[in-house]
Each structure stands twice: as C-alpha cells, then as structure tokens.
Design a protein around this motif. Structure first.
Motif, PDB file in Angstrom:
ATOM      1  N   ASP A  84       0.822  -1.215   0.000  1.00 17.12           N
ATOM      2  CA  ASP A  84       0.000   0.000   0.000  1.00 17.12           C
ATOM      3  C   ASP A  84       0.854   1.262   0.000  1.00 17.12           C
ATOM      4  O   ASP A  84       0.572   2.233   0.696  1.00 17.12           O
ATOM      5  CB  ASP A  84      -0.959   0.006   1.197  1.00 17.12           C
ATOM      6  CG  ASP A  84      -2.031  -1.069   1.072  1.00 17.12           C
ATOM      7  OD1 ASP A  84      -2.391  -1.412  -0.066  1.00 17.12           O
ATOM      8  OD2 ASP A  84      -2.497  -1.558   2.114  1.00 17.12           O
ATOM      9  N   GLY A  85       1.937   1.245  -0.753  1.00 23.25           N
ATOM     10  CA  GLY A  85       2.824   2.392  -0.877  1.00 23.25           C
ATOM     11  C   GLY A  85       3.911   2.468   0.182  1.00 23.25           C
ATOM     12  O   GLY A  85       4.826   3.271   0.067  1.00 23.25           O
ATOM     13  N   MET A  86       3.828   1.640   1.214  1.00 28.63           N
ATOM     14  CA  MET A  86       4.841   1.645   2.273  1.00 28.63           C
ATOM     15  C   MET A  86       6.020   0.763   1.860  1.00 28.63           C
ATOM     16  O   MET A  86       5.829  -0.404   1.523  1.00 28.63           O
ATOM     17  CB  MET A  86       4.241   1.103   3.571  1.00 28.63           C
ATOM     18  CG  MET A  86       5.249   1.002   4.700  1.00 28.63           C
ATOM     19  SD  MET A  86       4.631   0.104   6.131  1.00 28.63           S
ATOM     20  CE  MET A  86       4.719  -1.582   5.536  1.00 28.63           C
ATOM     21  N   PRO A  87       7.249   1.283   1.860  1.00 33.31           N
ATOM     22  CA  PRO A  87       8.396   0.453   1.488  1.00 33.31           C
ATOM     23  C   PRO A  87       8.647  -0.644   2.513  1.00 33.31           C
ATOM     24  O   PRO A  87       8.566  -0.416   3.712  1.00 33.31           O
ATOM     25  CB  PRO A  87       9.569   1.421   1.450  1.00 33.31           C
ATOM     26  CG  PRO A  87       9.061   2.740   1.866  1.00 33.31           C
ATOM     27  CD  PRO A  87       7.619   2.648   2.155  1.00 33.31           C
ATOM     28  N   VAL A  88       8.937  -1.845   2.023  1.00 32.21           N
ATOM     29  CA  VAL A  88       9.250  -2.985   2.894  1.00 32.21           C
ATOM     30  C   VAL A  88      10.759  -3.139   3.019  1.00 32.21           C
ATOM     31  O   VAL A  88      11.256  -3.575   4.054  1.00 32.21           O
ATOM     32  CB  VAL A  88       8.604  -4.280   2.349  1.00 32.21           C
ATOM     33  CG1 VAL A  88       8.979  -5.478   3.195  1.00 32.21           C
ATOM     34  CG2 VAL A  88       7.095  -4.132   2.279  1.00 32.21           C
ATOM     35  N   ASN A  89      11.503  -2.749   2.001  1.00 28.04           N
ATOM     36  CA  ASN A  89      12.964  -2.857   2.034  1.00 28.04           C
ATOM     37  C   ASN A  89      13.539  -2.035   3.170  1.00 28.04           C
ATOM     38  O   ASN A  89      13.224  -0.859   3.308  1.00 28.04           O
ATOM     39  CB  ASN A  89      13.573  -2.361   0.721  1.00 28.04           C
ATOM     40  CG  ASN A  89      13.098  -3.140  -0.470  1.00 28.04           C
ATOM     41  OD1 ASN A  89      11.989  -2.929  -0.939  1.00 28.04           O
ATOM     42  ND2 ASN A  89      13.925  -4.027  -0.954  1.00 28.04           N
ATOM     43  N   TYR A  99      17.069  -5.567   2.761  1.00 27.87           N
ATOM     44  CA  TYR A  99      16.432  -6.781   3.280  1.00 27.87           C
ATOM     45  C   TYR A  99      14.920  -6.581   3.368  1.00 27.87           C
ATOM     46  O   TYR A  99      14.445  -5.582   3.884  1.00 27.87           O
ATOM     47  CB  TYR A  99      17.011  -7.093   4.661  1.00 27.87           C
ATOM     48  CG  TYR A  99      16.455  -8.326   5.318  1.00 27.87           C
ATOM     49  CD1 TYR A  99      16.965  -9.585   5.036  1.00 27.87           C
ATOM     50  CD2 TYR A  99      15.420  -8.231   6.246  1.00 27.87           C
ATOM     51  CE1 TYR A  99      16.465 -10.715   5.661  1.00 27.87           C
ATOM     52  CE2 TYR A  99      14.915  -9.357   6.863  1.00 27.87           C
ATOM     53  CZ  TYR A  99      15.437 -10.592   6.578  1.00 27.87           C
ATOM     54  OH  TYR A  99      14.945 -11.708   7.187  1.00 27.87           O
ATOM     55  N   SER A 100      14.154  -7.538   2.836  1.00 30.79           N
ATOM     56  CA  SER A 100      12.688  -7.422   2.790  1.00 30.79           C
ATOM     57  C   SER A 100      12.046  -8.695   3.300  1.00 30.79           C
ATOM     58  O   SER A 100      12.294  -9.773   2.758  1.00 30.79           O
ATOM     59  CB  SER A 100      12.211  -7.183   1.361  1.00 30.79           C
ATOM     60  OG  SER A 100      12.756  -6.004   0.856  1.00 30.79           O
ATOM     61  N   ASP A 101      11.220  -8.558   4.314  1.00 33.36           N
ATOM     62  CA  ASP A 101      10.504  -9.697   4.883  1.00 33.36           C
ATOM     63  C   ASP A 101       9.017  -9.378   4.863  1.00 33.36           C
ATOM     64  O   ASP A 101       8.565  -8.443   5.525  1.00 33.36           O
ATOM     65  CB  ASP A 101      10.988  -9.947   6.311  1.00 33.36           C
ATOM     66  CG  ASP A 101      10.493 -11.269   6.870  1.00 33.36           C
ATOM     67  OD1 ASP A 101       9.601 -11.884   6.252  1.00 33.36           O
ATOM     68  OD2 ASP A 101      10.998 -11.677   7.917  1.00 33.36           O
ATOM     69  N   LEU A 102       8.245 -10.131   4.084  1.00 32.85           N
ATOM     70  CA  LEU A 102       6.809  -9.885   3.939  1.00 32.85           C
ATOM     71  C   LEU A 102       5.956 -10.713   4.892  1.00 32.85           C
ATOM     72  O   LEU A 102       4.739 -10.747   4.741  1.00 32.85           O
ATOM     73  CB  LEU A 102       6.384 -10.188   2.497  1.00 32.85           C
ATOM     74  CG  LEU A 102       6.758  -9.153   1.457  1.00 32.85           C
ATOM     75  CD1 LEU A 102       6.539  -9.697   0.053  1.00 32.85           C
ATOM     76  CD2 LEU A 102       5.964  -7.882   1.659  1.00 32.85           C
ATOM     77  N   HIS A 103       6.541 -11.374   5.862  1.00 37.69           N
ATOM     78  CA  HIS A 103       5.764 -12.255   6.735  1.00 37.69           C
ATOM     79  C   HIS A 103       4.751 -11.504   7.600  1.00 37.69           C
ATOM     80  O   HIS A 103       3.844 -12.110   8.141  1.00 37.69           O
ATOM     81  CB  HIS A 103       6.698 -13.099   7.604  1.00 37.69           C
ATOM     82  CG  HIS A 103       7.352 -14.185   6.826  1.00 37.69           C
ATOM     83  ND1 HIS A 103       8.680 -14.131   6.479  1.00 37.69           N
ATOM     84  CD2 HIS A 103       6.878 -15.343   6.309  1.00 37.69           C
ATOM     85  CE1 HIS A 103       8.995 -15.212   5.785  1.00 37.69           C
ATOM     86  NE2 HIS A 103       7.910 -15.957   5.668  1.00 37.69           N
ATOM     87  N   PHE A 104       4.874 -10.196   7.732  1.00 35.78           N
ATOM     88  CA  PHE A 104       3.899  -9.426   8.507  1.00 35.78           C
ATOM     89  C   PHE A 104       2.579  -9.260   7.779  1.00 35.78           C
ATOM     90  O   PHE A 104       1.551  -8.956   8.378  1.00 35.78           O
ATOM     91  CB  PHE A 104       4.463  -8.041   8.857  1.00 35.78           C
ATOM     92  CG  PHE A 104       4.550  -7.111   7.677  1.00 35.78           C
ATOM     93  CD1 PHE A 104       3.510  -6.256   7.370  1.00 35.78           C
ATOM     94  CD2 PHE A 104       5.684  -7.100   6.874  1.00 35.78           C
ATOM     95  CE1 PHE A 104       3.586  -5.396   6.283  1.00 35.78           C
ATOM     96  CE2 PHE A 104       5.773  -6.246   5.797  1.00 35.78           C
ATOM     97  CZ  PHE A 104       4.726  -5.398   5.497  1.00 35.78           C
ATOM     98  N   LEU A 105       2.570  -9.463   6.469  1.00 37.94           N
ATOM     99  CA  LEU A 105       1.391  -9.222   5.640  1.00 37.94           C
ATOM    100  C   LEU A 105       0.483 -10.457   5.637  1.00 37.94           C
ATOM    101  O   LEU A 105       0.931 -11.559   5.304  1.00 37.94           O
ATOM    102  CB  LEU A 105       1.834  -8.875   4.220  1.00 37.94           C
ATOM    103  CG  LEU A 105       0.764  -8.546   3.207  1.00 37.94           C
ATOM    104  CD1 LEU A 105      -0.053  -7.337   3.638  1.00 37.94           C
ATOM    105  CD2 LEU A 105       1.417  -8.266   1.854  1.00 37.94           C
TER     106      LEU A 105
END
Length: 190
Positions: A84-89, A99-105
């Motif tokens: 939603d426009g928020m950078p994960v990196n 470093y990018s971890d999408l496990h919160f989504l």
C-alpha cells in the motif's frame, strides 16, 4: 486453356492501430488469481510473479531467498517491495541493505499485486535493480470470515477477519477513497 493476366495498380490501406493498457493487462495479479492458488504466507504470493521464484535457505526465521529471471536478489536487496505504498525494504540491515521480509502481511488481505521487471522504473525507488512488486490490500471487508487449517508436522493456521464497519460505513468509506472526476482532472493538471 485459361489465361490470366495481372496488371499493376495502386493499393491503399488505411492505418490500423492496436493498443492495450499494458500496465493493467500484463503487470497485475488480481485477487481472484491469488485466491485460486494455495499459499501459507505472503512471501508465497511472490511466486505468482512470472519469472520470480523464492527459496528458504538455512532454516526459517528470516525472509526467503528471491530470484528474478536468474538474478540472485538475496533477501530483497535488488527488488523493491511495497505494501500500500509503504516500502518494505530496510535501508540498513545486518543481513544486507534492502532486506525485505513480507511475513507481517496477512495473505488473505491482499487484493492485487503490481509488478515490473528490470531497472527501468526509477519511480519505484533505488532497490529496483531487478524489478519491483507492489502489494495492495483491501480497504474494507465485504464479510466476516474464519479460516482454520491443519498441516503436516503439527502445523496449524487460524485466521479471523471480522467486518466491524457494516454496509453503511463501507459505503461511506468507498466514497472517501474513490476520487471524483473533478479530483482526477485536478491531479492530471499538476
């Protein structure tokens, strides 16, 4: 015997133009497609991007290794990921810049994923050496749901999503989110 004679002549063809909104047709994964595929976490939604695959290495507890068209992206250092426009990196991380971890989504909340490959999109940030993926989540639930899953090795997943807004509040929310024609024309004038 039949004799045929061809004569030279002018032939005029009118111009034919075929266009498509390439961004929407080729670079978007819809909620319908996401819900048709089995997934346990949002990192697995990345597997739906053509040419991208992920692999868990050295056990769990961190983001998966990402590869895009043969490019080793490590844990996201060369792919821009946003929700939603928020950078994960992460700008700075002990495991590597970006470093990018999408496990919160929560994967059940993902409505669509826009993606692109190559370093051609400077508007997506400085981590787009190999490409980008932009996750878009639901702004409201259409109905409440509870999901329980059991798997091998004593793994269990429980997800509960509850519609607390109701129909009237959802309608008001949609009106505030959806821009009017005059708002869109004001944006295009900028």
């Amino acid at each position: 015997m039949l004799t045929t004679k061809l004569t030279r002549g002018d032939c005029k063809l009118s111009e034919v133009s075929v266009t498509a909104n390439r961004e929407k047709l080729l670079n978007t994964i819809s909620a319908v497609y996401i819900n048709l595929r089995p997934r346990q976490n949002s990192q697995e939604v990345l597997r739906m991007v053509p040419g991208l695959f992920i692999a868990q290495h050295a056990g769990g507890g961190k983001a998966e290794q990402i590869f895009l068209r043969g490019f080793d992206i490590d844990h996201g250092t060369d792919i821009s990921l946003t929700v939603d426009g928020m950078p994960v990196n992460l700008i700075s991380h002990a495991h590597g810049q970006g470093y990018s971890d999408l496990h919160f989504l929560i994967p059940e909340t993902i409505e669509a994923v826009d993606f692109g490959k190559g370093p051609y999109r400077t508007d997506k940030g400085n981590f787009t050496t190999a490409g980008y993926a932009s996750f878009h989540t639901m702004s409201a639930l259409s109905e409440s749901s509870v999901k329980l899953e059991a798997g091998r090795f004593d793994t269990y997943i429980a997800v509960g999503m509850f519609d607390l807004l109701g129909e009237a509040a959802r309608h008001r929310l949609a009106e505030t989110i959806t821009p009017t024609a005059s708002e869109l024309s004001n944006l295009s004038a900028l």
